[in-house]
Design a protein around this motif. Structure first.
Motif, PDB file in Angstrom:
ATOM      1  N   LEU A   1      23.495 -17.436  -8.997  1.00  0.00           N
ATOM      2  CA  LEU A   1      24.338 -18.132  -9.959  1.00  0.00           C
ATOM      3  C   LEU A   1      23.596 -18.337 -11.262  1.00  0.00           C
ATOM      4  O   LEU A   1      22.378 -18.148 -11.347  1.00  0.00           O
ATOM      5  N   GLY A   2      24.318 -18.731 -12.319  1.00  0.00           N
ATOM      6  CA  GLY A   2      23.696 -18.985 -13.608  1.00  0.00           C
ATOM      7  C   GLY A   2      22.678 -20.103 -13.531  1.00  0.00           C
ATOM      8  O   GLY A   2      22.837 -21.052 -12.756  1.00  0.00           O
ATOM      9  N   GLY A   3      21.595 -19.975 -14.325  1.00  0.00           N
ATOM     10  CA  GLY A   3      20.580 -21.016 -14.366  1.00  0.00           C
ATOM     11  C   GLY A   3      19.676 -21.053 -13.163  1.00  0.00           C
ATOM     12  O   GLY A   3      19.068 -22.082 -12.860  1.00  0.00           O
ATOM     13  N   MET A   4      19.573 -19.931 -12.444  1.00  0.00           N
ATOM     14  CA  MET A   4      18.754 -19.907 -11.232  1.00  0.00           C
ATOM     15  C   MET A   4      17.525 -19.018 -11.404  1.00  0.00           C
ATOM     16  O   MET A   4      17.126 -18.285 -10.515  1.00  0.00           O
ATOM     17  N   VAL A   5      16.933 -19.010 -12.577  1.00  0.00           N
ATOM     18  CA  VAL A   5      15.649 -18.390 -12.914  1.00  0.00           C
ATOM     19  C   VAL A   5      15.559 -16.904 -12.582  1.00  0.00           C
ATOM     20  O   VAL A   5      14.481 -16.370 -12.357  1.00  0.00           O
ATOM     21  N   LYS A   6      16.693 -16.202 -12.538  1.00  0.00           N
ATOM     22  CA  LYS A   6      16.671 -14.754 -12.302  1.00  0.00           C
ATOM     23  C   LYS A   6      15.868 -14.044 -13.382  1.00  0.00           C
ATOM     24  O   LYS A   6      15.038 -13.164 -13.104  1.00  0.00           O
ATOM     25  N   THR A   7      16.125 -14.424 -14.645  1.00  0.00           N
ATOM     26  CA  THR A   7      15.432 -13.783 -15.765  1.00  0.00           C
ATOM     27  C   THR A   7      13.940 -14.084 -15.739  1.00  0.00           C
ATOM     28  O   THR A   7      13.111 -13.215 -16.021  1.00  0.00           O
ATOM     29  N   THR A   8      13.575 -15.304 -15.377  1.00  0.00           N
ATOM     30  CA  THR A   8      12.162 -15.679 -15.307  1.00  0.00           C
ATOM     31  C   THR A   8      11.428 -14.822 -14.288  1.00  0.00           C
ATOM     32  O   THR A   8      10.316 -14.338 -14.540  1.00  0.00           O
ATOM     33  N   ILE A   9      12.041 -14.608 -13.142  1.00  0.00           N
ATOM     34  CA  ILE A   9      11.419 -13.803 -12.088  1.00  0.00           C
ATOM     35  C   ILE A   9      11.263 -12.359 -12.545  1.00  0.00           C
ATOM     36  O   ILE A   9      10.193 -11.750 -12.396  1.00  0.00           O
ATOM     37  N   ALA A  10      12.335 -11.798 -13.125  1.00  0.00           N
ATOM     38  CA  ALA A  10      12.277 -10.403 -13.587  1.00  0.00           C
ATOM     39  C   ALA A  10      11.240 -10.235 -14.688  1.00  0.00           C
ATOM     40  O   ALA A  10      10.525  -9.221 -14.735  1.00  0.00           O
ATOM     41  N   THR A  11      11.141 -11.218 -15.580  1.00  0.00           N
ATOM     42  CA  THR A  11      10.177 -11.143 -16.676  1.00  0.00           C
ATOM     43  C   THR A  11       8.751 -11.169 -16.166  1.00  0.00           C
ATOM     44  O   THR A  11       7.888 -10.420 -16.632  1.00  0.00           O
ATOM     45  N   ALA A  12       8.483 -12.032 -15.194  1.00  0.00           N
ATOM     46  CA  ALA A  12       7.129 -12.123 -14.645  1.00  0.00           C
ATOM     47  C   ALA A  12       6.706 -10.810 -14.009  1.00  0.00           C
ATOM     48  O   ALA A  12       5.579 -10.343 -14.207  1.00  0.00           O
ATOM     49  N   VAL A  13       7.601 -10.193 -13.256  1.00  0.00           N
ATOM     50  CA  VAL A  13       7.281  -8.920 -12.602  1.00  0.00           C
ATOM     51  C   VAL A  13       7.135  -7.807 -13.639  1.00  0.00           C
ATOM     52  O   VAL A  13       6.233  -6.964 -13.538  1.00  0.00           O
ATOM     53  N   PHE A  14       8.003  -7.797 -14.642  1.00  0.00           N
ATOM     54  CA  PHE A  14       7.901  -6.797 -15.709  1.00  0.00           C
ATOM     55  C   PHE A  14       6.552  -6.909 -16.416  1.00  0.00           C
ATOM     56  O   PHE A  14       5.865  -5.904 -16.647  1.00  0.00           O
ATOM     57  N   ASN A  15       6.156  -8.115 -16.768  1.00  0.00           N
ATOM     58  CA  ASN A  15       4.881  -8.310 -17.477  1.00  0.00           C
ATOM     59  C   ASN A  15       3.688  -7.878 -16.636  1.00  0.00           C
ATOM     60  O   ASN A  15       2.694  -7.375 -17.169  1.00  0.00           O
ATOM     61  N   ARG A  16       3.793  -8.055 -15.338  1.00  0.00           N
ATOM     62  CA  ARG A  16       2.668  -7.733 -14.465  1.00  0.00           C
ATOM     63  C   ARG A  16       2.503  -6.220 -14.281  1.00  0.00           C
ATOM     64  O   ARG A  16       1.380  -5.726 -14.184  1.00  0.00           O
ATOM     65  N   PHE A  17       3.615  -5.483 -14.262  1.00  0.00           N
ATOM     66  CA  PHE A  17       3.529  -4.077 -13.866  1.00  0.00           C
ATOM     67  C   PHE A  17       3.837  -3.056 -14.962  1.00  0.00           C
ATOM     68  O   PHE A  17       3.627  -1.866 -14.763  1.00  0.00           O
ATOM     69  N   HIS A  18       4.334  -3.480 -16.125  1.00  0.00           N
ATOM     70  CA  HIS A  18       4.844  -2.489 -17.084  1.00  0.00           C
ATOM     71  C   HIS A  18       3.784  -1.498 -17.555  1.00  0.00           C
ATOM     72  O   HIS A  18       4.083  -0.335 -17.824  1.00  0.00           O
ATOM     73  N   SER A  19       2.515  -1.949 -17.629  1.00  0.00           N
ATOM     74  CA  SER A  19       1.469  -1.061 -18.136  1.00  0.00           C
ATOM     75  C   SER A  19       1.165   0.092 -17.176  1.00  0.00           C
ATOM     76  O   SER A  19       0.479   1.046 -17.551  1.00  0.00           O
ATOM     77  N   GLU A  20       1.683   0.040 -15.949  1.00  0.00           N
ATOM     78  CA  GLU A  20       1.461   1.102 -14.982  1.00  0.00           C
ATOM     79  C   GLU A  20       2.475   2.239 -15.118  1.00  0.00           C
ATOM     80  O   GLU A  20       2.398   3.233 -14.387  1.00  0.00           O
ATOM     81  N   TYR A  21       3.421   2.092 -16.039  1.00  0.00           N
ATOM     82  CA  TYR A  21       4.490   3.079 -16.192  1.00  0.00           C
ATOM     83  C   TYR A  21       4.334   3.851 -17.504  1.00  0.00           C
ATOM     84  O   TYR A  21       3.744   3.363 -18.465  1.00  0.00           O
ATOM     85  N   GLU A  22       4.921   5.063 -17.520  1.00  0.00           N
ATOM     86  CA  GLU A  22       4.858   5.906 -18.721  1.00  0.00           C
ATOM     87  C   GLU A  22       5.827   5.436 -19.796  1.00  0.00           C
ATOM     88  O   GLU A  22       5.649   5.719 -20.974  1.00  0.00           O
ATOM     89  N   GLY A  23       6.854   4.744 -19.383  1.00  0.00           N
ATOM     90  CA  GLY A  23       7.812   4.159 -20.321  1.00  0.00           C
ATOM     91  C   GLY A  23       8.369   2.886 -19.713  1.00  0.00           C
ATOM     92  O   GLY A  23       8.486   2.780 -18.485  1.00  0.00           O
ATOM     93  N   TYR A  24       8.694   1.909 -20.543  1.00  0.00           N
ATOM     94  CA  TYR A  24       9.221   0.663 -20.003  1.00  0.00           C
ATOM     95  C   TYR A  24      10.093  -0.032 -21.040  1.00  0.00           C
ATOM     96  O   TYR A  24       9.899   0.098 -22.253  1.00  0.00           O
ATOM     97  N   CYS A  25      11.077  -0.761 -20.538  1.00  0.00           N
ATOM     98  CA  CYS A  25      12.012  -1.454 -21.434  1.00  0.00           C
ATOM     99  C   CYS A  25      12.586  -2.659 -20.697  1.00  0.00           C
ATOM    100  O   CYS A  25      13.024  -2.542 -19.547  1.00  0.00           O
TER     101      CYS A  25
END
Length: 357
Positions: free
Chosen positions: A215-239
Protein backbone atom coordinates in the motif's frame (compact mmCIF):
# COMPACT_ATOMS: atom_id res chain seq x y z
CA UNK A 1 22.13 10.99 11.88
CA UNK A 2 22.92 9.97 8.29
CA UNK A 3 26.36 10.69 6.93
CA UNK A 4 25.23 13.10 4.20
CA UNK A 5 23.29 15.22 6.66
CA UNK A 6 26.46 15.83 8.67
CA UNK A 7 28.12 17.77 5.86
CA UNK A 8 27.00 21.00 4.29
CA UNK A 9 27.99 22.78 1.12
CA UNK A 10 29.04 19.61 -0.75
CA UNK A 11 28.71 19.99 -4.53
CA UNK A 12 30.99 17.31 -6.01
CA UNK A 13 31.64 13.63 -5.43
CA UNK A 14 35.36 13.87 -6.17
CA UNK A 15 37.96 16.54 -6.90
CA UNK A 16 40.73 15.40 -9.25
CA UNK A 17 44.20 16.90 -8.87
CA UNK A 18 46.49 16.28 -11.85
CA UNK A 19 49.37 17.65 -13.93
CA UNK A 20 47.88 18.56 -17.28
CA UNK A 21 51.01 18.07 -19.36
CA UNK A 22 51.26 14.45 -18.18
CA UNK A 23 47.67 13.26 -18.11
CA UNK A 24 45.09 15.67 -19.55
CA UNK A 25 44.68 14.12 -23.01
CA UNK A 26 45.33 10.47 -22.12
CA UNK A 27 44.75 8.84 -18.78
CA UNK A 28 42.55 11.65 -17.45
CA UNK A 29 40.21 11.67 -20.45
CA UNK A 30 39.63 7.92 -20.04
CA UNK A 31 39.05 8.35 -16.31
CA UNK A 32 36.53 11.15 -16.83
CA UNK A 33 34.57 8.97 -19.24
CA UNK A 34 34.51 6.11 -16.74
CA UNK A 35 33.29 8.38 -13.94
CA UNK A 36 30.53 9.83 -16.14
CA UNK A 37 29.40 6.31 -16.92
CA UNK A 38 29.17 5.55 -13.21
CA UNK A 39 27.34 8.86 -12.62
CA UNK A 40 30.10 10.18 -10.37
CA UNK A 41 30.21 13.97 -10.33
CA UNK A 42 33.90 14.86 -10.66
CA UNK A 43 35.39 18.34 -10.53
CA UNK A 44 38.17 18.64 -13.09
CA UNK A 45 39.79 22.01 -13.73
CA UNK A 46 39.77 22.17 -17.54
CA UNK A 47 41.81 25.35 -17.73
CA UNK A 48 45.52 25.25 -18.33
CA UNK A 49 47.52 26.30 -15.30
CA UNK A 50 48.03 30.04 -15.24
CA UNK A 51 50.25 31.69 -12.67
CA UNK A 52 51.67 30.14 -9.55
CA UNK A 53 48.75 30.40 -7.14
CA UNK A 54 45.55 28.44 -7.46
CA UNK A 55 42.36 30.45 -7.57
CA UNK A 56 39.91 30.82 -4.71
CA UNK A 57 37.28 29.03 -6.79
CA UNK A 58 39.56 26.00 -7.02
CA UNK A 59 40.15 26.02 -3.26
CA UNK A 60 36.38 26.17 -2.80
CA UNK A 61 35.88 23.22 -5.18
CA UNK A 62 38.29 21.12 -3.11
CA UNK A 63 36.40 21.94 0.09
CA UNK A 64 33.06 21.23 -1.60
CA UNK A 65 34.06 17.69 -2.63
CA UNK A 66 33.45 14.48 -0.70
CA UNK A 67 36.69 12.92 -1.93
CA UNK A 68 39.90 13.94 -3.65
CA UNK A 69 41.79 11.83 -6.19
CA UNK A 70 45.44 12.84 -6.67
CA UNK A 71 47.13 11.64 -9.86
CA UNK A 72 50.85 11.67 -9.07
CA UNK A 73 52.62 11.70 -12.44
CA UNK A 74 56.30 12.30 -13.15
CA UNK A 75 55.90 16.04 -13.63
CA UNK A 76 53.35 16.63 -10.85
CA UNK A 77 55.79 18.19 -8.37
CA UNK A 78 57.24 20.61 -10.91
CA UNK A 79 53.97 22.56 -10.76
CA UNK A 80 53.51 24.93 -7.84
CA UNK A 81 49.82 24.94 -8.83
CA UNK A 82 49.58 21.18 -8.16
CA UNK A 83 51.48 21.46 -4.88
CA UNK A 84 49.18 24.25 -3.68
CA UNK A 85 46.19 22.03 -4.52
CA UNK A 86 47.77 19.17 -2.62
CA UNK A 87 48.21 21.27 0.53
CA UNK A 88 44.54 22.24 0.42
CA UNK A 89 43.51 18.61 -0.08
CA UNK A 90 45.55 17.41 2.90
CA UNK A 91 44.03 20.18 5.03
CA UNK A 92 40.54 18.97 4.05
CA UNK A 93 41.52 15.40 4.89
CA UNK A 94 42.64 16.50 8.37
CA UNK A 95 39.94 19.07 9.14
CA UNK A 96 36.80 17.65 7.50
CA UNK A 97 37.65 13.95 7.14
CA UNK A 98 37.71 14.12 3.36
CA UNK A 99 38.67 10.81 1.73
CA UNK A 100 41.91 11.17 -0.25
CA UNK A 101 43.06 8.54 -2.74
CA UNK A 102 46.43 8.74 -4.54
CA UNK A 103 47.09 7.30 -8.00
CA UNK A 104 50.75 6.72 -8.84
CA UNK A 105 50.77 7.15 -12.61
CA UNK A 106 54.07 6.10 -14.16
CA UNK A 107 55.85 6.99 -10.95
CA UNK A 108 56.78 5.19 -7.74
CA UNK A 109 55.15 5.97 -4.42
CA UNK A 110 58.56 6.07 -2.71
CA UNK A 111 59.68 8.81 -5.14
CA UNK A 112 56.66 10.85 -4.12
CA UNK A 113 57.07 10.09 -0.41
CA UNK A 114 60.77 10.91 -0.25
CA UNK A 115 60.99 13.31 -3.23
CA UNK A 116 63.36 11.22 -5.33
CA UNK A 117 63.88 11.02 -9.08
CA UNK A 118 61.72 13.54 -10.98
CA UNK A 119 60.41 14.85 -7.66
CA UNK A 120 63.90 15.57 -6.41
CA UNK A 121 64.70 17.48 -9.61
CA UNK A 122 61.54 19.55 -9.18
CA UNK A 123 62.44 20.53 -5.62
CA UNK A 124 65.95 21.57 -6.61
CA UNK A 125 64.24 24.36 -8.57
CA UNK A 126 61.67 25.07 -5.87
CA UNK A 127 64.44 25.52 -3.28
CA UNK A 128 65.68 28.51 -5.26
CA UNK A 129 62.37 30.31 -5.70
CA UNK A 130 59.96 29.14 -3.00
CA UNK A 131 62.19 28.10 -0.13
CA UNK A 132 59.62 28.96 2.55
CA UNK A 133 57.01 26.68 0.95
CA UNK A 134 59.22 23.66 0.36
CA UNK A 135 58.80 22.06 3.84
CA UNK A 136 55.01 22.43 3.59
CA UNK A 137 54.89 20.85 0.13
CA UNK A 138 57.20 18.00 1.12
CA UNK A 139 55.08 17.25 4.18
CA UNK A 140 51.92 17.13 2.05
CA UNK A 141 53.58 14.79 -0.46
CA UNK A 142 54.74 12.50 2.33
CA UNK A 143 51.27 12.29 3.91
CA UNK A 144 49.53 11.67 0.58
CA UNK A 145 52.02 9.00 -0.53
CA UNK A 146 51.45 7.08 2.70
CA UNK A 147 47.74 6.69 1.92
CA UNK A 148 46.28 3.59 0.32
CA UNK A 149 45.91 4.11 -3.42
CA UNK A 150 46.52 2.75 -6.91
CA UNK A 151 49.87 1.92 -8.46
CA UNK A 152 50.90 1.36 -12.06
CA UNK A 153 54.47 1.18 -13.28
CA UNK A 154 53.37 1.71 -16.85
CA UNK A 155 49.90 3.09 -17.47
CA UNK A 156 50.55 3.86 -21.11
CA UNK A 157 50.04 0.26 -22.23
CA UNK A 158 47.07 -2.07 -22.45
CA UNK A 159 46.71 -2.11 -18.63
CA UNK A 160 45.43 1.49 -18.51
CA UNK A 161 41.73 0.72 -19.22
CA UNK A 162 41.76 -1.88 -16.45
CA UNK A 163 43.27 0.62 -13.99
CA UNK A 164 40.67 3.24 -14.93
CA UNK A 165 37.87 0.72 -14.40
CA UNK A 166 39.21 -0.31 -10.99
CA UNK A 167 39.48 3.33 -9.88
CA UNK A 168 35.94 4.05 -11.02
CA UNK A 169 34.57 1.04 -9.16
CA UNK A 170 36.46 2.01 -6.00
CA UNK A 171 35.09 5.57 -6.01
CA UNK A 172 31.56 4.34 -6.70
CA UNK A 173 31.74 1.85 -3.84
CA UNK A 174 33.09 4.49 -1.44
CA UNK A 175 30.24 6.84 -2.34
CA UNK A 176 27.63 4.11 -1.92
CA UNK A 177 28.96 3.29 1.53
CA UNK A 178 28.89 6.98 2.53
CA UNK A 179 25.23 7.34 1.68
CA UNK A 180 24.03 3.88 2.58
CA UNK A 181 23.18 5.11 6.06
CA UNK A 182 20.60 7.45 4.55
CA UNK A 183 18.55 4.44 3.54
CA UNK A 184 19.45 1.76 6.06
CA UNK A 185 19.21 1.95 9.79
CA UNK A 186 15.67 3.27 9.43
CA UNK A 187 13.65 1.47 12.05
CA UNK A 188 12.02 -1.78 10.93
CA UNK A 189 13.13 -1.91 7.28
CA UNK A 190 16.65 -3.35 7.40
CA UNK A 191 15.26 -6.89 7.15
CA UNK A 192 13.04 -5.89 4.23
CA UNK A 193 16.10 -4.62 2.34
CA UNK A 194 17.92 -7.89 3.06
CA UNK A 195 14.91 -9.87 1.81
CA UNK A 196 14.87 -8.00 -1.49
CA UNK A 197 18.61 -8.46 -1.96
CA UNK A 198 18.09 -12.20 -1.56
CA UNK A 199 15.40 -12.22 -4.25
CA UNK A 200 17.76 -10.48 -6.67
CA UNK A 201 20.10 -13.50 -6.65
CA UNK A 202 23.03 -11.45 -7.91
CA UNK A 203 25.07 -14.45 -9.02
CA UNK A 204 22.49 -15.67 -11.52
CA UNK A 205 22.93 -14.88 -15.22
CA UNK A 206 19.21 -14.97 -16.01
CA UNK A 207 17.14 -11.82 -16.48
CA UNK A 208 15.17 -11.42 -13.29
CA UNK A 209 12.10 -9.19 -12.76
CA UNK A 210 11.13 -8.44 -9.16
CA UNK A 211 7.96 -6.70 -8.08
CA UNK A 212 7.67 -4.83 -4.77
CA UNK A 213 4.04 -4.59 -3.80
CA UNK A 214 2.38 -2.77 -0.93
CA UNK A 215 0.00 0.00 0.00
CA UNK A 216 0.99 3.66 -0.25
CA UNK A 217 3.43 4.96 2.35
CA UNK A 218 4.93 1.54 3.05
CA UNK A 219 8.59 2.36 2.23
CA UNK A 220 8.61 0.49 -1.11
CA UNK A 221 10.68 3.27 -2.70
CA UNK A 222 13.09 3.38 0.25
CA UNK A 223 13.79 -0.34 -0.07
CA UNK A 224 14.27 -0.18 -3.85
CA UNK A 225 16.56 2.85 -3.51
CA UNK A 226 18.76 1.17 -0.92
CA UNK A 227 19.22 -1.91 -3.11
CA UNK A 228 19.82 0.20 -6.22
CA UNK A 229 22.51 2.24 -4.44
CA UNK A 230 24.23 -0.88 -3.19
CA UNK A 231 24.42 -2.75 -6.49
CA UNK A 232 24.22 -0.30 -9.41
CA UNK A 233 28.00 -0.04 -9.85
CA UNK A 234 28.11 -3.77 -10.70
CA UNK A 235 26.07 -3.22 -13.88
CA UNK A 236 27.02 -1.91 -17.33
CA UNK A 237 24.01 0.38 -17.35
CA UNK A 238 21.58 1.47 -14.66
CA UNK A 239 18.58 3.73 -14.23
CA UNK A 240 16.26 4.59 -11.33
CA UNK A 241 13.05 6.04 -12.74
CA UNK A 242 11.21 7.61 -9.82
CA UNK A 243 7.53 8.54 -9.52
CA UNK A 244 6.40 6.95 -12.80
CA UNK A 245 2.73 7.55 -12.00
CA UNK A 246 3.22 11.29 -11.51
CA UNK A 247 5.87 11.77 -14.20
CA UNK A 248 3.71 9.97 -16.76
CA UNK A 249 0.82 12.33 -16.04
CA UNK A 250 3.08 15.38 -16.33
CA UNK A 251 5.21 14.45 -19.34
CA UNK A 252 3.69 11.39 -21.01
CA UNK A 253 4.82 7.78 -20.98
CA UNK A 254 6.91 8.06 -24.17
CA UNK A 255 8.98 10.78 -22.54
CA UNK A 256 9.81 8.32 -19.76
CA UNK A 257 10.65 5.54 -22.21
CA UNK A 258 13.09 7.79 -24.04
CA UNK A 259 14.52 8.93 -20.70
CA UNK A 260 15.26 5.34 -19.63
CA UNK A 261 17.02 4.52 -22.89
CA UNK A 262 18.99 7.78 -22.89
CA UNK A 263 20.31 6.98 -19.41
CA UNK A 264 21.10 3.33 -20.14
CA UNK A 265 22.90 4.17 -23.40
CA UNK A 266 24.42 7.44 -22.11
CA UNK A 267 23.08 9.30 -25.12
CA UNK A 268 21.48 12.71 -24.72
CA UNK A 269 17.94 13.26 -26.04
CA UNK A 270 17.53 9.78 -27.47
CA UNK A 271 14.14 9.60 -29.21
CA UNK A 272 12.19 6.39 -29.79
CA UNK A 273 8.83 7.07 -31.38
CA UNK A 274 7.30 3.58 -31.16
CA UNK A 275 5.23 2.84 -28.03
CA UNK A 276 5.04 -0.91 -28.69
CA UNK A 277 8.23 -2.84 -28.02
CA UNK A 278 11.73 -1.74 -28.97
CA UNK A 279 13.07 -0.97 -32.45
CA UNK A 280 15.48 -3.72 -33.65
CA UNK A 281 18.60 -1.56 -33.32
CA UNK A 282 17.67 -0.60 -29.74
CA UNK A 283 16.86 -4.18 -28.75
CA UNK A 284 20.15 -5.34 -30.24
CA UNK A 285 22.07 -2.87 -28.07
CA UNK A 286 20.08 -3.67 -24.92
CA UNK A 287 20.67 -7.40 -25.32
CA UNK A 288 24.40 -6.72 -25.01
CA UNK A 289 24.04 -4.77 -21.75
CA UNK A 290 23.70 -6.08 -18.20
CA UNK A 291 21.46 -3.44 -16.64
CA UNK A 292 19.78 -2.60 -13.37
CA UNK A 293 16.47 -0.80 -13.89
CA UNK A 294 14.12 0.39 -11.15
CA UNK A 295 10.62 1.55 -12.13
CA UNK A 296 9.14 3.26 -9.10
CA UNK A 297 5.37 3.59 -8.57
CA UNK A 298 4.03 1.90 -11.71
CA UNK A 299 0.25 2.28 -11.76
CA UNK A 300 -0.79 0.09 -14.69
CA UNK A 301 0.24 -2.77 -16.96
CA UNK A 302 -0.01 -0.46 -19.98
CA UNK A 303 2.79 1.71 -18.51
CA UNK A 304 4.94 -1.36 -17.97
CA UNK A 305 4.33 -2.67 -21.49
CA UNK A 306 5.38 0.61 -23.10
CA UNK A 307 8.42 1.17 -20.88
CA UNK A 308 10.01 -2.29 -21.08
CA UNK A 309 7.82 -4.56 -23.23
CA UNK A 310 7.97 -8.26 -22.42
CA UNK A 311 11.32 -8.10 -20.57
CA UNK A 312 12.95 -10.01 -23.46
CA UNK A 313 15.35 -7.29 -24.59
CA UNK A 314 17.75 -7.07 -21.64
CA UNK A 315 21.22 -8.63 -21.43
CA UNK A 316 22.10 -11.66 -19.32
CA UNK A 317 22.23 -10.90 -15.61
CA UNK A 318 19.96 -7.85 -15.85
CA UNK A 319 17.60 -7.00 -12.99
CA UNK A 320 14.35 -5.04 -13.27
CA UNK A 321 12.69 -3.91 -10.03
CA UNK A 322 9.11 -2.58 -10.06
CA UNK A 323 7.35 -0.90 -7.15
CA UNK A 324 3.55 -0.69 -7.29
CA UNK A 325 0.35 -0.59 -5.28
CA UNK A 326 -1.39 -2.86 -7.81
CA UNK A 327 -0.54 -6.53 -7.24
CA UNK A 328 -2.54 -7.67 -10.28
CA UNK A 329 -0.20 -5.73 -12.53
CA UNK A 330 2.65 -8.01 -11.45
CA UNK A 331 0.87 -11.20 -12.49
CA UNK A 332 2.53 -11.40 -15.90
CA UNK A 333 6.28 -11.59 -16.58
CA UNK A 334 7.42 -10.99 -12.99
CA UNK A 335 9.65 -13.67 -11.46
CA UNK A 336 9.32 -12.75 -7.79
CA UNK A 337 6.88 -10.59 -5.85
CA UNK A 338 7.93 -9.12 -2.54
CA UNK A 339 5.05 -7.97 -0.37
CA UNK A 340 5.94 -5.08 1.91
CA UNK A 341 3.94 -5.62 5.04
CA UNK A 342 3.08 -2.81 7.45
CA UNK A 343 5.60 -1.91 10.12
CA UNK A 344 4.72 -2.65 13.72
CA UNK A 345 3.09 0.34 15.40
CA UNK A 346 6.17 1.23 17.51
CA UNK A 347 8.43 0.95 14.46
CA UNK A 348 6.08 3.12 12.40
CA UNK A 349 6.23 5.88 14.99
CA UNK A 350 10.01 5.65 15.18
CA UNK A 351 10.30 5.59 11.38
CA UNK A 352 8.11 8.71 11.13
CA UNK A 353 10.28 10.43 13.75
CA UNK A 354 13.56 9.53 12.03
CA UNK A 355 12.29 10.83 8.69
CA UNK A 356 11.76 14.28 10.17
CA UNK A 357 14.98 14.61 12.21
Amino acid sequence: MAYSSQISGIKYDVFISFRGTDTRHGFLSHLKKELRQKQIDAYVDNRLESGNRISLSLVRAIKESLMSLIIFSKDYASSRWCLEELVQIIECMVNQNQIVIPVFYNTDSSDVRHQKGFYDAAFVKHDKNYKEMVPIWKSALNKAANLSGFHSSNCENEAEPELVEVIGKCLSTRLDIMFQSDLTGLVGIDQKIADLESLMNQGSEDVRVIGIWGLGGMVKTTIATAVFNRFHSEYEGYCFLANVREESENHGIMYLKNKILSILFEEHDLHIGTPNGMPPHVKRKLLRKRVLLVLDDISGSDQLEILVGAFDCFGCGSRIIITTRDKQMLAKGVDKIYEVKPLMFDDSVKHFYVQFL
